[in-house]
Design an enzyme around this catalytic site. Structure first.
Site, mmCIF file in Angstrom:
data_model
loop_
_atom_site.group_PDB
_atom_site.id
_atom_site.type_symbol
_atom_site.label_atom_id
_atom_site.label_comp_id
_atom_site.label_asym_id
_atom_site.label_seq_id
_atom_site.Cartn_x
_atom_site.Cartn_y
_atom_site.Cartn_z
ATOM 1 N N LYS A 151 9.937 6.414 -0.105
ATOM 2 C CA LYS A 151 10.240 5.001 -0.524
ATOM 3 C C LYS A 151 11.612 4.499 0.327
ATOM 4 C CE LYS A 151 7.202 2.555 -2.392
ATOM 5 N NZ LYS A 151 6.325 1.803 -1.583
ATOM 6 N N ALA A 163 0.801 -1.232 0.071
ATOM 7 C CA ALA A 163 0.060 0.011 -0.058
ATOM 8 C C ALA A 163 0.987 1.289 -0.089
ATOM 9 C CB ALA A 163 -0.782 0.121 1.248
ATOM 10 N N ALA A 164 0.670 2.125 -1.011
ATOM 11 C CA ALA A 164 1.363 3.294 -1.090
ATOM 12 C C ALA A 164 0.826 4.351 -2.005
ATOM 13 C CB ALA A 164 2.828 3.013 -1.412
ATOM 14 N N TYR A 208 8.537 11.025 -3.799
ATOM 15 C CA TYR A 208 8.168 9.647 -3.888
ATOM 16 C C TYR A 208 9.128 8.890 -3.356
ATOM 17 C CZ TYR A 208 7.049 4.904 -5.638
ATOM 18 O OH TYR A 208 7.001 3.612 -5.814
ATOM 19 N N SER A 212 11.320 0.713 -4.146
ATOM 20 C CA SER A 212 11.256 1.404 -5.887
ATOM 21 C C SER A 212 12.508 1.694 -6.040
ATOM 22 C CB SER A 212 10.398 2.638 -5.619
ATOM 23 O OG SER A 212 10.492 3.131 -7.168
ATOM 24 N N ARG A 253 14.487 1.745 -20.482
ATOM 25 C CA ARG A 253 13.984 1.239 -19.428
ATOM 26 C C ARG A 253 14.021 -0.611 -19.433
ATOM 27 N NH1 ARG A 253 14.506 5.761 -18.440
ATOM 28 N NH2 ARG A 253 12.841 7.222 -17.673
ATOM 29 N N GLY A 294 13.049 16.186 -15.450
ATOM 30 C CA GLY A 294 13.589 15.060 -14.192
ATOM 31 C C GLY A 294 13.506 13.695 -14.939
HETATM 32 P P1 NAD Z 1 -1.116 0.963 -7.226
HETATM 33 O O1 NAD Z 1 -1.542 2.079 -7.053
HETATM 34 O O2 NAD Z 1 -1.794 0.069 -8.361
HETATM 35 O O3 NAD Z 1 -1.363 -0.060 -5.642
HETATM 36 C C1 NAD Z 1 -1.115 0.682 -4.566
HETATM 37 C C2 NAD Z 1 -2.264 0.121 -3.639
HETATM 38 O O4 NAD Z 1 -2.116 0.865 -2.267
HETATM 39 C C3 NAD Z 1 -3.579 0.625 -4.426
HETATM 40 O O5 NAD Z 1 -4.763 -0.388 -4.177
HETATM 41 C C4 NAD Z 1 -4.150 1.639 -3.510
HETATM 42 O O6 NAD Z 1 -5.441 2.070 -3.194
HETATM 43 C C5 NAD Z 1 -3.412 1.258 -1.990
HETATM 44 N N1 NAD Z 1 -3.413 2.366 -1.215
HETATM 45 C C6 NAD Z 1 -2.770 3.627 -1.429
HETATM 46 N N2 NAD Z 1 -2.863 4.527 -0.202
HETATM 47 C C7 NAD Z 1 -3.378 3.668 0.531
HETATM 48 C C8 NAD Z 1 -3.632 3.923 2.167
HETATM 49 N N3 NAD Z 1 -3.426 4.885 2.553
HETATM 50 N N4 NAD Z 1 -4.288 2.849 2.747
HETATM 51 C C9 NAD Z 1 -4.418 1.707 2.164
HETATM 52 N N5 NAD Z 1 -4.273 1.351 0.790
HETATM 53 C C10 NAD Z 1 -3.672 2.420 0.196
HETATM 54 O O7 NAD Z 1 0.286 0.647 -7.508
HETATM 55 P P2 NAD Z 1 1.145 -0.650 -7.718
HETATM 56 O O8 NAD Z 1 2.102 -0.256 -8.935
HETATM 57 O O9 NAD Z 1 0.678 -1.785 -7.876
HETATM 58 O O10 NAD Z 1 2.468 -0.510 -6.623
HETATM 59 C C11 NAD Z 1 2.442 -1.416 -5.644
HETATM 60 C C12 NAD Z 1 3.673 -1.193 -4.797
HETATM 61 O O11 NAD Z 1 4.865 -1.426 -5.692
HETATM 62 C C13 NAD Z 1 3.827 0.330 -4.338
HETATM 63 O O12 NAD Z 1 4.276 0.339 -3.045
HETATM 64 C C14 NAD Z 1 4.603 0.862 -5.194
HETATM 65 O O13 NAD Z 1 5.274 2.144 -4.757
HETATM 66 C C15 NAD Z 1 5.585 -0.163 -5.725
HETATM 67 N N6 NAD Z 1 6.271 0.089 -6.883
HETATM 68 C C16 NAD Z 1 5.773 0.030 -8.078
HETATM 69 C C17 NAD Z 1 6.373 0.134 -9.265
HETATM 70 C C18 NAD Z 1 5.480 -0.260 -10.687
HETATM 71 O O14 NAD Z 1 6.320 -0.227 -11.723
HETATM 72 N N7 NAD Z 1 4.388 -0.365 -10.553
HETATM 73 C C19 NAD Z 1 7.786 0.416 -9.320
HETATM 74 C C20 NAD Z 1 8.341 0.674 -8.008
HETATM 75 C C21 NAD Z 1 7.422 0.436 -6.988
#
Ligand code: NAD
Length: 318
Positions: free
Chosen positions: A156, A85-86, A152, A128, A216, A279
């Protein structure tokens, strides 16, 4: 990718952010392996429909990771916590840095505290590639300097460092996955989604933001999930960060041309909008050597992953 040593069949597992893109794929994987899965998500970016395939098997808790009581209740009785969650969106962190920090860093502290209180076996943090900041050299290994430039990336990094500090101080197993550009179904944003939308609207033309020369290492979501699972189960995964990214460095121009040729007939005119975005990082290339030691090797070729993404894209109204 098989880590070869994953037995989750008796485990109770909490996935925060499990209604999101990566989290919902992880929840499906865990259910498939026989784990008892709870998802905690406030649905701010996620969607319950992402869990449709496992709705009967997953206990869903709608709640905020900043709410300590909710987190503590959801964590009680769990063996393993995957904290995803983030706020996962860099521009949102620029517009609302306080919100970003509260969710990503303070929210992680709440999860760590709950994990210690509940005596869980392990907490895996979704970190990340943004923690590195602009690459000083590529490919990027875990030893690369940590100089994030976005709020961000900083939130992280704070979360990840806090996790390892909790590991040292409170004797709990913590690991962190530095995720590079992950793609796949249920990700209604970023470059591939943007290209599909543009091509659907006008198959004769595709505008790329920036120069198109940015490189990438895109990694398909099932490979990222396998890396998360390895961090949750492998004995050598504790106490240090791991990268996961794709193995085929691809420029945005190459991606655009591949997508245009593969999915749209009209030989679109692919053009760059010119100036690089402020950036924007030119080369973000992963060194996967460390995670390879855990038996993890991203295997899904870009073409295969794009086919699955396209199938989802045309089937879904987002
Ligand atoms: P996403 O936004 O689809 O998933 C994040 C989830 O967290 C969402 O379902 C959102 O509703 C939930 N969320 C946000 N704030 C919240 C809160 N306060 N309480 C409870 N839930 C909350 O994004 P994702 O791409 O699936 O990313 C998942 C994780 O992986 C994250 O931590 C993100 O930082 C990390 N990440 C993703 C990528 C990528 O390429 N997708 C790259 C680096 C890191």
């Amino acid at each position: 990718m098989e880590s070869g040593q994953v037995d989750l069949s008796d485990a109770s597992v909490l996935v925060t952010g499990g209604a999101g893109f990566i989290g919902s794929h992880l929840a499906e994987y865990l259910v498939d392996r026989g784990a008892a899965v709870t998802v905690l998500d406030d649905l701010s970016a996620g969607d319950r429909r992402n869990l449709d395939a496992v709705a009967d098997a997953v206990e869903f808790v709608e709640g905020d990771v900043r709410d300590r009581e909710t987190v503590s209740t959801a964590t009680a009785g769990q063996d393993l916590v995957f904290h995803l969650a983030a706020n996962a969106h860099v521009p949102t962190s620029v517009e609302e840095p306080r919100h970003d920090f509260e969710v990503n860093a303070t929210g992680t502290q709440a999860v760590l505290k709950a994990g210690v209180d509940a005596d869980v076996d392990r907490i895996v943090l979704a970190s990340s590639a943004a923690v590195y900041g602009p690459p000083q050299s590529v490919p990027i290994a875990e030893s690369h300097p940590l100089d994030p430039v976005s709020p961000y990336g900083a939130s992280k990094l704070a979360a990840e460092k806090l996790g390892f500090a909790y590991g040292e101080t409170y004797d709990i197993d913590v690991s962190a996955l530095r995720i590079f550009n992950t793609y796949g179904p249920r990700q209604p944003r970023y470059v591939m989604y943007d290209f599909f939308r543009k091509l659907e609207a006008d198959p004769s033309e595709l505008a790329m933001l920036g120069s198109g020369e940015q490189v990438r290492t895109f990694v398909y979501v099932s490979d990222t999930v396998a890396a998360l699972v390895a961090l949750g189960t492998h004995p050598d995964a504790v106490g240090r960060p791991f990268n996961v990214g794709g193995t085929e460095p691809t420029s945005i121009r190459e991606l655009a041309e591949l997508m245009a040729e593969r999915f749209y007939d009209g030989e679109p005119n692919v053009r760059a909008t010119g100036d690089p975005k402020a950036g924007d990082i030119e080369r973000l290339v992963t060194d996967n050597s460390r995670i390879r030691e855990l038996g993890v090797e991203p295997t899904v070729p870009l073409e295969t992953g794009l086919d699955r993404l396209y199938e989802w894209f045309v089937d879904t109204e987002v």
